[in-house]
Design an enzyme around this catalytic site. Structure first.
Site, PDB file in Angstrom:
ATOM      1  N   GLN A 186       0.822  -1.216   0.000  1.00  0.00           N
ATOM      2  CA  GLN A 186       0.000   0.000   0.000  1.00  0.00           C
ATOM      3  C   GLN A 186       0.857   1.266   0.000  1.00  0.00           C
ATOM      4  O   GLN A 186       0.328   2.372   0.064  1.00  0.00           O
ATOM      5  CB  GLN A 186      -0.914   0.014   1.242  1.00  0.00           C
ATOM      6  CG  GLN A 186      -1.920  -1.130   1.252  1.00  0.00           C
ATOM      7  CD  GLN A 186      -2.728  -1.192   2.543  1.00  0.00           C
ATOM      8  OE1 GLN A 186      -2.497  -0.441   3.474  1.00  0.00           O
ATOM      9  NE2 GLN A 186      -3.686  -2.113   2.585  1.00  0.00           N
ATOM     10  N   HIS A 256      -0.823  -0.068   5.731  1.00  0.00           N
ATOM     11  CA  HIS A 256      -1.296   0.856   6.779  1.00  0.00           C
ATOM     12  C   HIS A 256      -0.300   1.983   7.088  1.00  0.00           C
ATOM     13  O   HIS A 256       0.186   2.121   8.198  1.00  0.00           O
ATOM     14  CB  HIS A 256      -1.650   0.078   8.065  1.00  0.00           C
ATOM     15  CG  HIS A 256      -2.863  -0.786   7.893  1.00  0.00           C
ATOM     16  ND1 HIS A 256      -3.423  -1.496   8.917  1.00  0.00           N
ATOM     17  CD2 HIS A 256      -3.635  -1.034   6.801  1.00  0.00           C
ATOM     18  CE1 HIS A 256      -4.485  -2.155   8.466  1.00  0.00           C
ATOM     19  NE2 HIS A 256      -4.623  -1.893   7.192  1.00  0.00           N
ATOM     20  N   GLU A 349     -15.104   3.624  10.266  1.00  0.00           N
ATOM     21  CA  GLU A 349     -15.509   4.640  11.235  1.00  0.00           C
ATOM     22  C   GLU A 349     -15.387   6.061  10.710  1.00  0.00           C
ATOM     23  O   GLU A 349     -14.484   6.369   9.942  1.00  0.00           O
ATOM     24  CB  GLU A 349     -14.617   4.547  12.494  1.00  0.00           C
ATOM     25  CG  GLU A 349     -14.765   3.257  13.243  1.00  0.00           C
ATOM     26  CD  GLU A 349     -13.948   3.229  14.533  1.00  0.00           C
ATOM     27  OE1 GLU A 349     -13.291   4.248  14.851  1.00  0.00           O
ATOM     28  OE2 GLU A 349     -13.985   2.186  15.212  1.00  0.00           O
ATOM     29  N   TYR A 359      -9.215   6.416  20.306  1.00  0.00           N
ATOM     30  CA  TYR A 359     -10.327   5.965  19.460  1.00  0.00           C
ATOM     31  C   TYR A 359     -10.482   4.450  19.471  1.00  0.00           C
ATOM     32  O   TYR A 359     -11.270   3.902  18.708  1.00  0.00           O
ATOM     33  CB  TYR A 359     -10.206   6.582  18.062  1.00  0.00           C
ATOM     34  CG  TYR A 359     -10.535   8.053  18.166  1.00  0.00           C
ATOM     35  CD1 TYR A 359     -11.844   8.499  18.031  1.00  0.00           C
ATOM     36  CD2 TYR A 359      -9.561   8.979  18.553  1.00  0.00           C
ATOM     37  CE1 TYR A 359     -12.166   9.834  18.241  1.00  0.00           C
ATOM     38  CE2 TYR A 359      -9.874  10.306  18.759  1.00  0.00           C
ATOM     39  CZ  TYR A 359     -11.187  10.727  18.602  1.00  0.00           C
ATOM     40  OH  TYR A 359     -11.528  12.029  18.818  1.00  0.00           O
ATOM     41  N   TYR A 370     -20.211  -9.924  15.205  1.00  0.00           N
ATOM     42  CA  TYR A 370     -20.986 -10.399  16.358  1.00  0.00           C
ATOM     43  C   TYR A 370     -22.345 -10.886  15.904  1.00  0.00           C
ATOM     44  O   TYR A 370     -23.371 -10.438  16.409  1.00  0.00           O
ATOM     45  CB  TYR A 370     -21.183  -9.274  17.376  1.00  0.00           C
ATOM     46  CG  TYR A 370     -19.915  -8.710  17.930  1.00  0.00           C
ATOM     47  CD1 TYR A 370     -19.601  -7.381  17.739  1.00  0.00           C
ATOM     48  CD2 TYR A 370     -19.029  -9.509  18.632  1.00  0.00           C
ATOM     49  CE1 TYR A 370     -18.437  -6.847  18.242  1.00  0.00           C
ATOM     50  CE2 TYR A 370     -17.857  -8.985  19.142  1.00  0.00           C
ATOM     51  CZ  TYR A 370     -17.565  -7.661  18.950  1.00  0.00           C
ATOM     52  OH  TYR A 370     -16.424  -7.139  19.451  1.00  0.00           O
TER      53      TYR A 370
END
Ligand code: HEC
Length: 479
Positions: A186, A256, A349, A359, A370
């Site tokens: 990336q 990242h 988010e 955060y 879940y």
């Protein structure tokens, strides 16, 4: 017999056809040669030897101010455009000569690779219909766009090049002398940002993945780095490194990295570094990854940064627990910094950033599956902020900007959110700290890497596959 005849007949017809075609090609060729002669004798002094312009405009750039049809061009040559200084050739050239020079110009224009602009597509939204035009193409993984002024943009490509686009045309060469990037995974050249006071100081900021130069290393460790420099014609000069990580935090992972750059109204510079593949580092303020940072534009640390007095902390940290922010934007009225980041498996988010706040990544996330239940003890923890909004499944949020401009005045201060995976731009209406409304305004044109409001009030969308930048302009305002 019958079949034989038809075969012979077929060949004859084919032959005649071929003869006619080649004769036509010959006369076309002759006409172009004649046109070139006329051009050199009568036109080159003003329009340039190679038609690229000189005292008068280029005749091969695909732009026809006074009409592009052959009949228009013919008319403009024959009768001139006197008020603009284009003489009439009525008396000097025969119609045949004028047709020849038109053919020559059109042929040269085609060879210059300029095709007529594609007709704009239109898309519908609740308040406006938008035209979608190509702003720049022929790019390789474009990553971000920013504007020096209304007619001068810079675009980065992840493999490294940074391009100037002036009056809607990309220069022939990328800017020379920009930093060498590690283009793997990336990583590569990422954001470009123009200093808020560019007129007076000329600074341009770049973020990129920088590799440590360690001899013998097969896989050099890499980290996000921020530099600024200036443009002299098409050369990058005066470079200063304004933020870099201590070498011990460089990592062999290739993902990242962050990394957007924005400025708030006080002039602080914010940038993000993703967790670099080590999620637990996001909770550790002695490491730079998994954070959003705040510095002065020359690299100094603001004395009121939240961790300046924390022993061993990285002093530029503004917020922590951020997985991989690919969107940062400053609200035009409040000056607050908003951020988007990808969740691991859903749970992208939208966060409103506040100094020193955690955060939650990886302790708290909406991203774990879940069984479809969203609220669970794991989505919030004391001392950790919850997102203003989350997207589940993940739309792969990327690129963020608040709209501000005259073209779509009813969209002012609304948030444009790009999505790679969903190939969308969404528009969020935010009141205080709540999202009141969300609308998809742009869909299925390609993976959205960046979205930005231009100084002209148009919305620019940087796309990957197909790799290009498109421009959204007003087609119609709805009542
Ligand atoms: C004395 C200088 C001069 C000469 C000689 C000249 N032109 Fe022009 N031409 C101009 C100017 C000035 C314009 C107006 C717009 C501009 O280019 O700035 C123009 C415009 C044009 C346009 C319209 C372009 C558009 O954008 O629609 C065409 C076509 C054109 N010229 C063709 C020719 C051809 C063909 C010749 C030679 C036969 C020629 N010109 C010779 C100065 C010149």
């Amino acid at each position: 017999m019958k079949r034989m005849f038809s075969l012979v007949g077929g060949i004859t017809i084919l032959g005649l056809f071929w003869y006619a075609l080649s004769a036509e090609q010959n006369t076309e060729k002759e006409q172009i040669i004649q046109g070139q002669q006329v051009y050199n004798d009568y036109c080159a002094t003003c329009h340039g030897e190679d038609l690229q312009g000189g005292m008068a405009s280029s005749l091969v750039d695909g732009e026809w101010q006074f009409g592009s049809k052959d009949s228009h061009v013919f008319r403009n040559i024959k009768f001139g455009i006197l008020h603009r200084g284009m003489p009439a050739f009525e008396d000097g050239l025969s119609d045949e000569q004028i047709r020849a020079v038109v053919a020559y110009m059109k042929n040269a224009e085609q060879n210059a690779g300029v095709v007529e602009a594609e007709p704009a597509e239109t898309v519908q939204t609740l308040l406006y219909d938008l035209n979608v035009e190509t702003f720049a193409d022929g790019l390789e993984i474009p990553w971000s766009i920013d504007f020096i002024n209304a007619t001068h943009a810079l675009v980065t490509e992840r493999p490294g090049p940074v391009w100037q686009i002036i009056e809607g045309r990309r220069l022939d060469e990328p800017i020379s002398g920009t930093p060498e990037v590690l283009h793997q995974g990336q990583g590569g050249m990422m954001d470009v940002a123009i200093d808020p006071d560019y007129k007076n100081n000329g600074w341009i900021y770049l973020s990129y993945s920088h590799a440590l130069d360690e001899p013998g290393e097969r896989r050099p460790p890499a980290m996000t780095r921020i530099v600024r420099g200036r443009l002299q014609d098409n050369t990058w000069i005066d470079q200063q490194v304004i933020w870099e990580s201590p070498p011990e935090f460089y990592r062999e992972t290739r993902h990242h990295y962050g990394c957007r750059i924005v400025f708030d109204p006080k002039g602080y510079l914010y940038f993000a570094i993703g967790d670099r593949g080590a999620s637990e580092h996001a909770q550790d303020v002695t490491r730079p990854n998994g954070k959003v940072h705040r510095i002065h534009r020359d690299g100094r640390i603001p004395p009121d940064n939240p961790f300046v007095d924390t022993p061993d902390a990285i002093k530029s940290i503004f917020t922590y627990g951020n997985r991989n922010a690919q969107g940062l934007a400053v609200h035009p009225r409040t000056g607050e910094v908003w951020e988007t980041e990808h969740g691991p498996m859903g749970g992208d988010e939208l966060n409103l950033l506040k100094a020193g706040v955690n955060y939650g990544w990886p302790e708290v996330t909406y991203g774990l599956n879940y069984n479809g239940t969203v609220i669970s003890e794991h989505v919030s923890k004391p001392g950790m902020a919850s997102p203003v909004l989350y997207w589940k499944p993940s739309i792969a949020v990327c690129g963020l900007d608040f709209y501000r401009g005259d073209q779509f005045s009813r969209w002012n201060s609304r948030l444009l959110v790009g999505a790679l995976k969903y190939e969308q731009v969404r528009l969020l209406d935010i009141k205080d700290e709540r999202v009141m409304h969300e609308e998809v305004i742009f869909n299925n044109f390609g993976r959205v890497r960046d979205v930005a409001t231009g100084p002209d009030g148009a919305i620019y969308v940087v796309l990957n596959s197909p790799d290009k930048v498109v421009k959204l302009t007003m087609a119609r305002e709805k009542p």
